[in-house]
Design a protein around this motif. Structure first.
Motif, mmCIF file in Angstrom:
data_model
loop_
_atom_site.group_PDB
_atom_site.id
_atom_site.type_symbol
_atom_site.label_atom_id
_atom_site.label_comp_id
_atom_site.label_asym_id
_atom_site.label_seq_id
_atom_site.Cartn_x
_atom_site.Cartn_y
_atom_site.Cartn_z
ATOM 1 N N GLY A 211 -11.177 -3.352 8.227
ATOM 2 C CA GLY A 211 -10.538 -2.058 8.063
ATOM 3 C C GLY A 211 -11.522 -0.973 7.685
ATOM 4 O O GLY A 211 -12.595 -1.246 7.149
ATOM 5 N N ARG A 212 -11.150 0.268 7.999
ATOM 6 C CA ARG A 212 -11.940 1.445 7.631
ATOM 7 C C ARG A 212 -11.005 2.444 6.960
ATOM 8 O O ARG A 212 -9.877 2.636 7.395
ATOM 9 N N ALA A 213 -11.493 3.107 5.911
ATOM 10 C CA ALA A 213 -10.674 4.084 5.195
ATOM 11 C C ALA A 213 -11.516 5.304 4.866
ATOM 12 O O ALA A 213 -12.720 5.184 4.624
ATOM 13 N N GLN A 214 -10.870 6.479 4.853
ATOM 14 C CA GLN A 214 -11.589 7.715 4.557
ATOM 15 C C GLN A 214 -11.231 8.303 3.199
ATOM 16 O O GLN A 214 -11.704 9.385 2.842
ATOM 17 N N ASP A 215 -10.405 7.609 2.425
ATOM 18 C CA ASP A 215 -10.152 8.024 1.048
ATOM 19 C C ASP A 215 -9.727 6.797 0.245
ATOM 20 O O ASP A 215 -9.430 5.736 0.808
ATOM 21 N N ARG B 134 -3.159 -5.004 1.983
ATOM 22 C CA ARG B 134 -2.589 -5.570 3.205
ATOM 23 C C ARG B 134 -3.492 -6.614 3.856
ATOM 24 O O ARG B 134 -3.013 -7.633 4.351
ATOM 25 N N ARG B 135 -4.797 -6.351 3.855
ATOM 26 C CA ARG B 135 -5.696 -7.180 4.656
ATOM 27 C C ARG B 135 -6.578 -8.123 3.845
ATOM 28 O O ARG B 135 -7.261 -8.967 4.402
ATOM 29 N N LEU B 136 -6.565 -7.970 2.523
ATOM 30 C CA LEU B 136 -7.228 -8.919 1.621
ATOM 31 C C LEU B 136 -8.676 -9.233 1.980
ATOM 32 O O LEU B 136 -9.065 -10.394 2.100
ATOM 33 N N PRO B 137 -9.515 -8.213 2.142
ATOM 34 C CA PRO B 137 -10.925 -8.499 2.435
ATOM 35 C C PRO B 137 -11.586 -9.167 1.241
ATOM 36 O O PRO B 137 -11.179 -8.961 0.098
#
Length: 221
Positions: free
Chosen positions: A48-52, A62-65
């Motif tokens: 996943g990538r997020a900007q904030d 959600r994705r549990l990295p």
């Protein structure tokens, strides 16, 4: 089962390829893409990538990295505040990726439970090394910041406890003992006790002097 998200097909923890899963969060699109692409190209699985920070928090839940590479300064929720929200609630290890080579920022991050810290000026290969270390249950502190800590120790900068630093930070924000107590879930008397101990260690005669010394010596930010 493949370990992929049922709605997105994106691999999550437990992926059959046994790659380290990571999320990347940065409010600068070019940095976000560069870091994510580099990690992906060097054997990590970017889920996943997020900007904030708020988006990062939602994706982590959600994705549990295994590891989240996050900027210290982001809109809505910074990396250190994100760490505080996740502490005790998630197995994801936060790796702070910051342009701020400041001992006080490092100490605040460590207080929040962060065990990984890489400066943006460092080679990107350091991020790969740090991500693998965190996924293996180890810590990683950028060599430059580790050097700053070593210098601080050699200069005999007073070592305050995490709680004493918390109290001084909130005091610097203008909060009263009662307000600090509510924020930290402790009594006002306990706040006063932490403050007295911090003042003794800093050689300060007043609350204001204690804050000033802590800020000057970069014990808090």
């Amino acid at each position: 089962m493949s370990g992929s998200s049922p709605d997105s097909g994106i691999p999550v923890r437990g992926d059959s390829e046994n790659k380290v899963t990571v999320l990347v969060a940065d409010d600068h699109p070019a940095v976000l893409e560069a870091v994510a692409s580099y990690l992906q190209d060097h054997g990590l699985e970017v889920v996943g990538r997020a900007q904030d920070g708020v988006e990062a928090l939602e994706l982590i839940e959600r994705r549990l990295p295994q590891v989240a590479v996050v900027d210290v300064r982001m809109p809505k929720l910074g990396g250190i505040d994100l760490a505080r929200k996740l502490r005790g609630k998630s197995d994801t290890q936060l790796l702070l990726f910051s342009g701020y080579g400041d001992r006080a920022v490092l100490m605040e991050a460590l207080d929040a439970g962060v065990r990984g810290f890489v400066l943006k000026e460092a080679p990107l290969e350091d991020l790969v090394r740090a991500a693998h270390a965190l996924a293996a249950g180890e810590g990683y502190v950028d060599p430059v910041l580790a050097g700053l800590l070593a210098v601080s120790v050699s200069e005999r900068v007073p070592e305050l406890t995490a709680r004493e630093r918390d109290v001084l930070r909130l005091l610097a924000d203008g909060l009263s003992n009662e307000e600090i107590g509510k924020r930290l879930f402790i009594s006002a008397e306990t706040v006063r006790t932490h403050l007295r101990k911090a003042m003794d260690k800093l050689g300060a005669e007043t609350r204001t002097q204690a804050v000033a010394v802590a800020l000057r010596d970069r014990i808090i930010s």
